[in-house]
Design a protein around this motif. Structure first.
Motif, PDB file in Angstrom:
ATOM      1  N   LYS A  22      -2.293   0.605  -4.308  1.00  0.00           N
ATOM      2  CA  LYS A  22      -1.600  -0.631  -3.955  1.00  0.00           C
ATOM      3  C   LYS A  22      -1.022  -1.260  -5.209  1.00  0.00           C
ATOM      4  O   LYS A  22      -1.689  -1.314  -6.252  1.00  0.00           O
ATOM      5  N   ASP A  33      -8.198  -4.846  -2.861  1.00  0.00           N
ATOM      6  CA  ASP A  33      -6.893  -4.648  -3.479  1.00  0.00           C
ATOM      7  C   ASP A  33      -6.996  -3.817  -4.755  1.00  0.00           C
ATOM      8  O   ASP A  33      -6.049  -3.098  -5.104  1.00  0.00           O
ATOM      9  N   ILE A  82       0.845  -1.194   0.000  1.00  0.00           N
ATOM     10  CA  ILE A  82       0.000   0.000   0.000  1.00  0.00           C
ATOM     11  C   ILE A  82       0.880   1.243   0.000  1.00  0.00           C
ATOM     12  O   ILE A  82       1.884   1.318   0.717  1.00  0.00           O
TER      13      ILE A  82
END
Length: 524
Positions: free
Chosen positions: A139, A178, A121
């Motif tokens: 990310k 994600d 991240i």
């Protein structure tokens, strides 16, 4: 020139031409001479990131102090500083540089950051003059050969501004994800309508200025900005980014070719200007490169498809029609020859556990008519059945494992099992299709409508339908794929809460949809 040299050169040019001292952070620890001045805050459209790689990501913003009136910027380039750090306070900045907000690209900024760590991240922000952007979070992907334990993502589509509030994005921004996939209809081209929840800014959009102002309207929405700032996005367009149901260079309604080509060129340019896309997607006239692959370690490979730009015209005059020699012509294509070969080559070479097609229109067979009568959407893969058959024949022949298709477009949730022969319900299951509903298009919606019983009865491979607004959240491990169908009770007001309508699981090696929770059953 390689990327590092390019960044170095850009920084030197900016320093020499504008007297910038590139030191300190965006929090004010640098001296700036001849700074650009703005009549209002320039980061009105927020920030975004996209197209992540294991070592980098695209960072995006656009300077627009007067966003709904052309942006309000002077007709010259403006240097914009950017930084990316491992923490929200920017105490550990790992990359920084200067990128120009180009006047010819509506003062948008696309930074292709490299040299980052995989599966990590990061936080980023921009500075122009003395103005600082909001902070974004992004990310990177895992390393290409990494064994990954879990992937969490959501996919969304179809956000007609006039038909509701983007509350779904407020909830999406709070998920633990994600990456986000957007499968098309980011804007709608229609003119302003009366008796809608919100109102478009002007008549149907045709010119580059029109498209820019329409994107600015949509991207001014705070819920959409929050979702962009929370995760990297992988985006691809469908039809309404240009015009409803266009096919290649063929517009929806009969009109001369030349003005439509100009309109498509303007639409694609504005799309690029407002999306976190790489320079490889910079449009060339009426063409834009959007199909590409995203690999999430060895866990999943996403083949992001463009089913709009290269397709043949819809058969039988479009609409819902029975099959004809035109619609079943074995030469028909929805992908185009080049993209189809690219897809099949990628599937054959894939070493991923899950092989995913992220695309726009309904893939599985869907007969709308009861009994012997047949009716199929000519705009979906049913209107290009030969192209679908070629893909499924290839999947069968090469024994592609764990095929998953992600779909948008139809403003409703569906869950389908993909059969080797849709005309034979007992044929082998080759994969599954998760179809996501719209963010707002279609208004508040209902759980099901009166025609859904017929569709479910005529298509036994279709296991679920729901017509509320929302998105699909997916959790993927080596052993299973779970899809949670997230829905809102309404979008006509901005305060709707969200809940999971139903969840399906698919086990590795067994493309069967298993219902693990159903809120309608649970609450009844």
């Amino acid at each position: 020139m390689d990327r590092r040299s390019f960044l170095l050169a850009s920084s030197k040019v900016a320093a020499l031409s504008l007297g910038l001292t590139l030191a300190g952070s965006l929090q004010g620890e640098r001296i700036v001479a001849a700074e650009p001045k703005f009549k209002a805050y320039p980061f009105t459209l927020g920030v975004a990131s996209g197209d992540p790689l294991p070592d980098g990501v695209v960072l995006w913003t656009r300077l627009a102090p007067d966003p709904l009136n052309g942006g309000g910027m002077p007709q010259h380039d403006v240097p914009v500083r950017w930084e990316i750090a491992t923490d929200e306070t920017f105490r550990n900045v790992v990359r920084r540089g200067v990128e120009f907000a180009r006047a010819e690209l509506a003062h948008s900024v696309h930074v292709e950051v490299e040299g980052l760590e995989p599966d990590r991240i990061y936080y980023y922000q921009f500075k122009a003059g003395s103005e600082i952007s909001p902070v974004g979070r992004t990310k990177t992907l895992p390393a290409f050969n990494a064994d990954v334990a879990k992937l969490s993502f959501a996919f969304a589509s179809c956000q007609h501004y006039e038909e509701g509030y983007f509350s779904a994005y407020r909830h999406l921004s709070k998920e633990e994800l994600d990456v986000v996939f957007h499968l098309g209809d980011y804007i709608y081209e229609y003119g302003a309508s009366d008796n809608k929840v919100r109102r478009h800014n002007g008549p149907e959009i045709m010119t580059l200025a029109d498209y820019r102002n329409r994107y600015a309207l949509y991207k001014s929405d705070s819920d959409l900005q929050a979702a962009h700032a929370a995760f990297p996005w992988v985006v691809v367009g469908d039809d309404h980014e240009v015009e409803n149901n266009y096919a290649g260079l063929i517009p929806e309604k009969d009109q001369p070719l030349e003005p439509f080509v100009a309109r498509r060129a303007a639409a694609y340019k504005a799309y690029y200007e407002h999306m976190p896309l790489r320079r490889s997607s910079l449009p060339q006239g009426p063409n834009i490169q959007l199909y590409r692959r995203i690999s999430y370690g060895t866990l999943a490979q996403f083949h992001v498809l463009d089913t709009r730009q290269y397709r043949d015209d819809q058969a039988n005059g479009d609409g819902t029609k029975p099959p004809t020699p035109e619609s079943t012509d074995p030469k028909r294509t929805i992908l185009g020859t080049k993209q189809e070969k690219w897809l099949l080559d990628g599937l054959e070479q894939s070493k991923a556990r899950w092989n995913v097609l992220a695309q726009q229109v309904f893939f599985s067979k869907r007969d709308f008519k009861a009994g012997a009568e047949e009716g199929y959407s000519m705009d979906a893969w049913d209107g290009y059945a030969a192209n679908r058959d070629r893909i499924l024949d290839f999947v069968t022949k090469t024994d592609i494992a764990n095929l998953v298709v992600l779909t948008g477009d139809v403003h409703s949730h569906w869950a389908n099992e993909i059969l080797s022969d849709f005309n034979n319900p007992d044929s082998a299951r080759l994969g599954v299709e998760f179809v996501g509903t719209s963010i707002t298009s279609g208004g508040d919606g209902v759980d099901r409508n009166s025609s859904d019983h017929t569709v479910l009865a005529e298509n036994p491979h279709i296991k679920f339908v729901n017509r509320q607004r929302g998105y699909v959240r997916c959790t993927v491990t080596p052993d299973q794929w779970q899809a949670d169908y997230r829905v809102l009770p309404y979008v006509s007001r901005p305060d709707a809460e969200i809940f999971t309508r139903i969840s399906f699981q698919v086990k590795h090696g067994n493309p069967e949809l298993l219902t693990i929770s159903d809120s309608l059953v649970t609450t009844s």
